[in-house]
Design a protein around this motif. Structure first.
Motif, PDB file in Angstrom:
ATOM      1  N   LYS A   7      -3.361   3.504   8.954  1.00  0.00           N
ATOM      2  CA  LYS A   7      -2.402   3.155   7.864  1.00  0.00           C
ATOM      3  C   LYS A   7      -2.980   1.873   7.143  1.00  0.00           C
ATOM      4  CE  LYS A   7      -0.405   7.023   8.692  1.00  0.00           C
ATOM      5  NZ  LYS A   7      -0.882   8.070   7.858  1.00  0.00           N
ATOM      6  N   TYR A  67      -8.277 -10.606  -1.029  1.00  0.00           N
ATOM      7  CA  TYR A  67      -8.065 -10.338  -2.654  1.00  0.00           C
ATOM      8  C   TYR A  67      -7.629 -11.603  -3.395  1.00  0.00           C
ATOM      9  CZ  TYR A  67      -8.797  -5.602  -1.559  1.00  0.00           C
ATOM     10  OH  TYR A  67      -9.245  -4.437  -0.847  1.00  0.00           O
ATOM     11  N   ASN A 119      -3.209  10.202   2.467  1.00  0.00           N
ATOM     12  CA  ASN A 119      -2.801   9.725   3.659  1.00  0.00           C
ATOM     13  C   ASN A 119      -1.660   8.456   3.156  1.00  0.00           C
ATOM     14  OD1 ASN A 119      -2.576   7.082   5.309  1.00  0.00           O
ATOM     15  ND2 ASN A 119      -4.541   7.480   6.043  1.00  0.00           N
ATOM     16  N   TYR A 120      -0.451   8.738   3.578  1.00  0.00           N
ATOM     17  CA  TYR A 120       0.633   8.029   2.757  1.00  0.00           C
ATOM     18  C   TYR A 120       1.239   7.047   3.921  1.00  0.00           C
ATOM     19  CZ  TYR A 120       0.572  11.895  -0.356  1.00  0.00           C
ATOM     20  OH  TYR A 120       0.309  13.266  -1.137  1.00  0.00           O
ATOM     21  N   ALA A 135     -16.454   1.560   8.968  1.00  0.00           N
ATOM     22  CA  ALA A 135     -15.649   0.358   8.506  1.00  0.00           C
ATOM     23  C   ALA A 135     -14.146   0.427   8.017  1.00  0.00           C
ATOM     24  CB  ALA A 135     -16.503  -0.410   7.453  1.00  0.00           C
ATOM     25  N   GLY A 136     -13.712   1.769   8.068  1.00  0.00           N
ATOM     26  CA  GLY A 136     -12.604   2.095   7.487  1.00  0.00           C
ATOM     27  C   GLY A 136     -12.424   2.070   5.819  1.00  0.00           C
ATOM     28  N   TYR A 137     -11.329   1.788   5.273  1.00  0.00           N
ATOM     29  CA  TYR A 137     -11.309   1.733   3.983  1.00  0.00           C
ATOM     30  C   TYR A 137     -10.658   0.434   3.003  1.00  0.00           C
ATOM     31  CZ  TYR A 137      -6.503   3.178   4.958  1.00  0.00           C
ATOM     32  OH  TYR A 137      -5.257   3.167   5.058  1.00  0.00           O
ATOM     33  N   TYR A 138     -10.787   0.435   1.962  1.00  0.00           N
ATOM     34  CA  TYR A 138     -10.146  -0.760   1.265  1.00  0.00           C
ATOM     35  C   TYR A 138     -10.417  -0.372  -0.137  1.00  0.00           C
ATOM     36  CZ  TYR A 138     -15.142  -2.289   0.599  1.00  0.00           C
ATOM     37  OH  TYR A 138     -16.397  -2.324   0.025  1.00  0.00           O
ATOM     38  N   PRO A 139      -9.228  -0.904  -0.934  1.00  0.00           N
ATOM     39  CA  PRO A 139      -9.542  -0.602  -2.303  1.00  0.00           C
ATOM     40  C   PRO A 139     -10.290  -1.730  -3.276  1.00  0.00           C
ATOM     41  CG  PRO A 139      -7.554  -1.892  -1.683  1.00  0.00           C
ATOM     42  CD  PRO A 139      -8.181  -1.548  -0.466  1.00  0.00           C
ATOM     43  N   ASP A 140     -11.444  -1.335  -3.971  1.00  0.00           N
ATOM     44  CA  ASP A 140     -12.082  -2.351  -4.413  1.00  0.00           C
ATOM     45  C   ASP A 140     -12.074  -2.650  -5.977  1.00  0.00           C
ATOM     46  OD1 ASP A 140     -15.421  -0.801  -4.935  1.00  0.00           O
ATOM     47  OD2 ASP A 140     -13.429  -0.078  -5.322  1.00  0.00           O
ATOM     48  N   LEU A 184     -11.229  -8.177  -5.603  1.00  0.00           N
ATOM     49  CA  LEU A 184     -11.808  -8.511  -4.075  1.00  0.00           C
ATOM     50  C   LEU A 184     -12.701  -9.581  -4.132  1.00  0.00           C
ATOM     51  CD1 LEU A 184     -12.116  -6.849  -1.347  1.00  0.00           C
ATOM     52  CD2 LEU A 184     -14.260  -5.733  -2.510  1.00  0.00           C
ATOM     53  N   GLU A 229     -15.283  -6.507   4.412  1.00  0.00           N
ATOM     54  CA  GLU A 229     -15.807  -6.387   6.052  1.00  0.00           C
ATOM     55  C   GLU A 229     -15.907  -7.805   6.484  1.00  0.00           C
ATOM     56  OE1 GLU A 229     -19.249  -3.798   6.095  1.00  0.00           O
ATOM     57  OE2 GLU A 229     -18.253  -2.375   4.822  1.00  0.00           O
ATOM     58  N   TYR A 267     -11.498  -4.260  10.106  1.00  0.00           N
ATOM     59  CA  TYR A 267     -12.072  -5.482   9.364  1.00  0.00           C
ATOM     60  C   TYR A 267     -10.938  -5.823   8.634  1.00  0.00           C
ATOM     61  CZ  TYR A 267     -16.954  -4.108   9.917  1.00  0.00           C
ATOM     62  OH  TYR A 267     -18.345  -3.961  10.491  1.00  0.00           O
ATOM     63  N   TRP A 287       0.806  -1.183   0.040  1.00  0.00           N
ATOM     64  CA  TRP A 287       0.186   0.062  -0.036  1.00  0.00           C
ATOM     65  C   TRP A 287       0.965   1.314   0.003  1.00  0.00           C
ATOM     66  CZ3 TRP A 287      -5.128   1.080  -0.481  1.00  0.00           C
ATOM     67  CH2 TRP A 287      -5.441   2.337  -0.061  1.00  0.00           C
ATOM     68  N   PHE A 306      -1.095  -4.608   3.527  1.00  0.00           N
ATOM     69  CA  PHE A 306      -1.412  -5.927   2.969  1.00  0.00           C
ATOM     70  C   PHE A 306      -0.485  -7.047   3.757  1.00  0.00           C
ATOM     71  CE2 PHE A 306      -3.866  -5.063  -0.667  1.00  0.00           C
ATOM     72  CZ  PHE A 306      -3.726  -3.625  -1.342  1.00  0.00           C
ATOM     73  N   PHE A 331      -6.111  -7.523   3.646  1.00  0.00           N
ATOM     74  CA  PHE A 331      -5.769  -6.159   3.674  1.00  0.00           C
ATOM     75  C   PHE A 331      -6.485  -5.792   4.925  1.00  0.00           C
ATOM     76  CE2 PHE A 331      -4.851  -1.903   2.365  1.00  0.00           C
ATOM     77  CZ  PHE A 331      -6.045  -1.111   2.988  1.00  0.00           C
ATOM     78  N   TYR A 352     -10.235  -7.425   4.543  1.00  0.00           N
ATOM     79  CA  TYR A 352     -10.551  -7.726   3.202  1.00  0.00           C
ATOM     80  C   TYR A 352      -9.656  -8.761   2.515  1.00  0.00           C
ATOM     81  CZ  TYR A 352     -12.907  -3.633   4.647  1.00  0.00           C
ATOM     82  OH  TYR A 352     -13.633  -2.483   5.452  1.00  0.00           O
TER      83      TYR A 352
END
Lengths: 121, 107
Positions: free
Chosen positions: B95, B35, A58-59, A104-109, B45, B49, B31, A47, B98, B88, B33
């Protein structure tokens, strides 16, 4: 369905700046967050960070001093700049849409296909 | 620094069930995730969640999480499930990261 496409030079010289653009189609860049992820040859996913539609970033801490992400909502693309590159920055670079929520935070989809950038003189 | 730990590789016979784990100290509050990445392709994906399956992902893929460990289960593995699988999540400061990835071999 949103689609993403990375573009940029496939070869960058050591100490120079890597610059990539991700073009978004089939959806609006004015919502959601947008990210960059890289994968070294034969390695795992790493990431890099994200940028929001309003420009909040956000790095990854270990790259923060060299990374800049920007977004151009009028032209439906966002960009990555990575300065002072070395051979260790050789990787496939992916751009991805990020789903973000306070709960829920974040995630790449949705991901682009990726582009290989080699650092070599 | 915070890490998500996965086994490097697992193998399964066609039609059998395999579980891939992902462990991390922050997982009780974050959560996970999952992949799937096939050779030369972008990741896809398969679980979000912890245990939700995106549209189009086969029902044989399921997820769970308990304490500091999350699990991706493939029930009735198919040859086309052979791929690398990555978890992930985020750390307590927000931050993203993975896991190291798990290579699933179906043989």
């Amino acid at each position: 369905q949103v689609q993403l496409q990375e573009s940029g030079p496939g070869l960058v010289k050591p100490s120079e700046t890597l610059s990539l653009t991700c073009t978004v189609s089939g959806g609006t860049i004015n919502s959601d967050y947008w990210s960059w992820i890289r994968q070294s040859p034969g390695g795992g996913l790493k990431w890099i960070g994200y940028i929001s539609h309003s420009g909040h970033t956000n790095y990854l801490p270990s790259l923060r001093s060299r990374v800049t992400m920007s977004i151009d909502t009028s032209k439906t693309h966002f960009s990555l700049n990575l300065t002072s590159v070395t051979a260790a920055d050789t990787a496939v670079y992916f751009c991805a849409r990020v789903r973000y929520s306070d709960s829920a935070g974040y995630y790449p989809d949705s991901w682009g296909r990726g582009t290989l950038v080699s650092v070599s003189s | 620094s915070y890490e998500l730990t996965q086994p490097p590789s697992v193998s399964v016979s066609p039609g059998q069930t395999e579980r891939i784990t992902c462990s991390g100290d922050a997982l009780p509050k974050k959560y996970v995730y999952w992949y799937q990445q096939k050779s030369g392709q972008a990741p896809v994906l398969v679980i979000y969640e912890d245990n939700k399956r995106p549209a189009g992902v086969p029902e044989r893929f399921s997820g769970s999480s308990s304490g500091t460990m999350a699990t991706l289960t493939i029930s009735g593995a198919q040859m086309e499930d052979e791929a690398d699988y990555y978890c992930f999540s985020t750390d307590n400061s927000g931050k993203g990261l993975f896991g190291g990835g798990t290579k699933l071999t179906v043989l």
